[in-house]
Design an enzyme around this catalytic site. Structure first.
Site, PDB file in Angstrom:
ATOM      1  N   ASP A   1       0.795  -1.159  -0.133  1.00  0.00           N
ATOM      2  CA  ASP A   1       0.110  -0.115   0.174  1.00  0.00           C
ATOM      3  C   ASP A   1       0.923   1.360   0.048  1.00  0.00           C
ATOM      4  OD1 ASP A   1       0.722  -0.646   2.630  1.00  0.00           O
ATOM      5  OD2 ASP A   1      -0.675   0.608   3.411  1.00  0.00           O
TER       6      ASP A   1
ATOM      7  N   GLU B   1      -0.112  -0.652   5.818  1.00  0.00           N
ATOM      8  CA  GLU B   1       0.853  -0.172   6.686  1.00  0.00           C
ATOM      9  C   GLU B   1       0.836   1.314   6.781  1.00  0.00           C
ATOM     10  OE1 GLU B   1       4.843   0.841   8.076  1.00  0.00           O
ATOM     11  OE2 GLU B   1       3.894   1.777   6.161  1.00  0.00           O
TER      12      GLU B   1
HETATM   13 ZN   LIG Z   1       6.654   2.089   4.225  1.00  0.00          ZN
END
Ligand SMILES: [Zn+2]
Length: 388
Positions: free
Chosen positions: A76, A142
Site C-alpha cells: 500500500d 501499513e
Molecule cells: Zn513504508
C-alpha cells in the site's frame, strides 16, 4: 524480453497498481502471480475490524525446512496528493535519466521488487529447492491505521504453525546510498492528553473562577523543561512533543472550565510504557505545586514499544553482505518513526534494509534505477549466505 527476476521491471509493474491504502489495486495479485510459478505457495488473507476498511494481505512460502527467512513489506502507498504537481504521473512508472518515478518507488514497492527479484533468482539458481524456507509477508495496511495488516498476518501465520527464524523488512532505511544505514530497532511511541479542570466563570470576575489555561501552560512548560533522558548506547534521547492545545471556547467573556493539551513521546530503551507514564505523572504532580486546578492524563493505548534487535550472526551476515556488494559499512540506526518491525520483533529478530528514503511520501517520489539493482544484489547476497 526482460527476465522475470529483473527488479526494475517488477518495480514498474508494482508502481502501476493504484494500491493506495486500503485498496489492493492489483499489487498483491501481481506478486502472487510472480511467486506461484516459481514454486511459492501463496495465500491471500483479508482481515477486517469494526470501524476500519477490510484489507488484503499476502503470505507466500517456498520450502518446508529451517532456517526460515521472511522478507516483509507493504504494497500500500500513501495518496499521491495533487497529481498535477508531479513531473511524472504517480502511477505511470516512468523512467527518465536513470530515475524511476512513482508513488511507492522507495516506500516501498521498490524494496519489495528487489526482494522478489533476489528471491526468484536465488530459488532459480537452486533449481526451485532452497536450502531452507523463504517467505514473503506482504501487507496492504501499513500506511493506514495498520490494524488489518502485519500484526494480524503474523498472528494468522503463527496460528497456522509458521515459525520464523529471521526477518528483513524492506522499508527505505538508507540515507544517501543503498546500504549506508540499516535499522536495528525503533523507538517506542506513546500519546497522551494532559487535561486540566478549573472553574468556569465570567472573564471580568476572575477571582470567582479558576482558569485552567493558566495551570495547563505552567504544567506544559514544566514537561518541556527537562529532557526525559540523555539517550542510550543505541538510541537518541527520548522526546516529548506537544502537538495540540485545545480549549474549544468560542466565547470572548468566558473563562473555560477545562483545557487540554495533546502530546506524543518517542521513547528509547531507558523506558517502557509503564515507567514512562509514571515518570510523566510524577513530573506533572511535582510541577502542580499549590495550583488549585485539577489535572489528569488520558493515555491512549499504544502498540509501539521500543525494541532493538540484538547483535549476533544474523546482523553480521547482513552487514557483511552489504559490505561485499556496496563497499559500505552500514550505520546501525534506531531513528525515525515506527514501522511494522514493531510487530515482527515479537516473532523473530528483524532488521530493516531498503532503498534511499529521501523522497518517501513526497511529490515526485523516485529511486535511481542503479539503486534498485544494488539493493537486489544485496538481498541476493544475503539469501546466498543465509542458505549457504
Ligand atoms: Zn513504508
Amino acid at each position: 524480453m526482460k527476465r522475470p527476476d529483473d527488479p526494475v521491471t517488477i518495480a514498474r509493474d508494482l508502481l502501476r497498481c493504484r494500491s493506495v491504502t486500503p485498496a489492493e489495486g492489483g499489487a498483491l495479485g501481481f506478486i502472487e502471480n510472480l511467486l506461484q510459478p516459481a514454486g511459492f505457495k501463496a495465500t491471500r488473507v483479508t482481515f477486517t475490524e469494526a470501524g476500519t476498511a477490510p484489507v488484503e494481505n499476502l503470505y507466500a512460502r517456498i520450502g518446508t525446512s529451517a532456517p526460515h527467512l521472511v522478507l516483509a513489506g507493504h504494497t500500500d502507498v500513501v495518496p499521491a496528493g495533487d497529481e498535477a504537481r508531479w513531473s511524472h504521473p504517480p502511477f505511470a512508472a516512468e523512467i527518465v535519466d536513470g530515475v524511476l518515478y512513482g508513488r511507492g518507488a522507495v516506500d516501498m514497492k521498490g524494496g519489495i521488487a528487489c526482494a522478489l527479484a533476489a528471491a526468484l533468482a536465488h530459488v532459480a539458481a537452486r533449481n526451485g529447492q532452497p536450502h531452507g524456507s523463504i517467505s514473503f509477508l506482504v501487507t496492504g495496511d501499513e500506511e493506514g491505521v495498520a490494524v488489518n495488516g502485519t500484526t494480524k498476518l503474523l498472528q494468522w501465520a503463527a496460528e497456522g504453525g509458521e515459525r520464523f527464524d529471521h526477518c528483513i523488512l524492506g522499508e527505505p532505511s538508507s540515507a544517501a546510498a543503498v546500504g549506508d544505514t540499516i535499522k536495528i530497532g525503533r523507538r517506542g511511541s506513546l500519546n497522551g492528553h494532559l487535561v486540566v479542570t478549573g472553574r468556569q466563570g465570567h472573564v471580568a470576575y476572575p477571582q470567582l473562577a479558576d482558569n485552567p489555561i493558566r495551570s495547563l501552560t505552567a504544567l506544559m512548560t514544566a514537561l518541556m523543561a527537562t529532557p526525559l533522558d540523555s539517550g542510550s548506547a543505541h538510541f537518541e534521547p527520548s522526546n516529548l512533543e506537544f502537538t495540540s492545545v485545545d480549549v474549544g471556547n468560542p466565547t470572548v467573556n468566558l473563562i473555560p472550565g477545562e483545557a487540554r493539551a495533546r502530546f506524543n513521546i518517542r521513547f528509547n530503551d531507558c523506558h517502557n510504557q509503564a515507567s514512562l507514564k509514571q515518570l510523566i505523572e510524577a513530573r506533572v504532580a511535582a510541577a502542580q505545586g499549590n495550583m488549585t486546578a485539577r489535572w489528569r492524563i488520558d493515555w491512549e493505548p499504544s502498540n509501539a514499544d521500543v525494541f532493538r534487535t540484538a547483535p549476533g550472526p544474523f546482523l553480521d551476515l547482513v552487514v557483511g553482505a552489504i559490505k561485499e556488494v556496496t563497499g559500505r559499512t552500514p550505520k546501525l540506526s534506531t531513528t525515525g518513526g515506527t514501522s511494522d518491525a514493531r510487530f515482527i520483533k515479537s516473532y523473530c529478530p528483524v532488521l530493516e534494509l531498503g532503498l534511499v528514503g529521501r523522497t518517501m511520501h513526497q511529490t515526485d517520489e523516485c529511486t535511481k534505477i542503479s539503486d534498485l539493482e544494488v539493493l537486489a544484489s544485496v538481498y541476493r547476497r544475503i539469501l546466498d549466505r543465509y542458505f549457504a
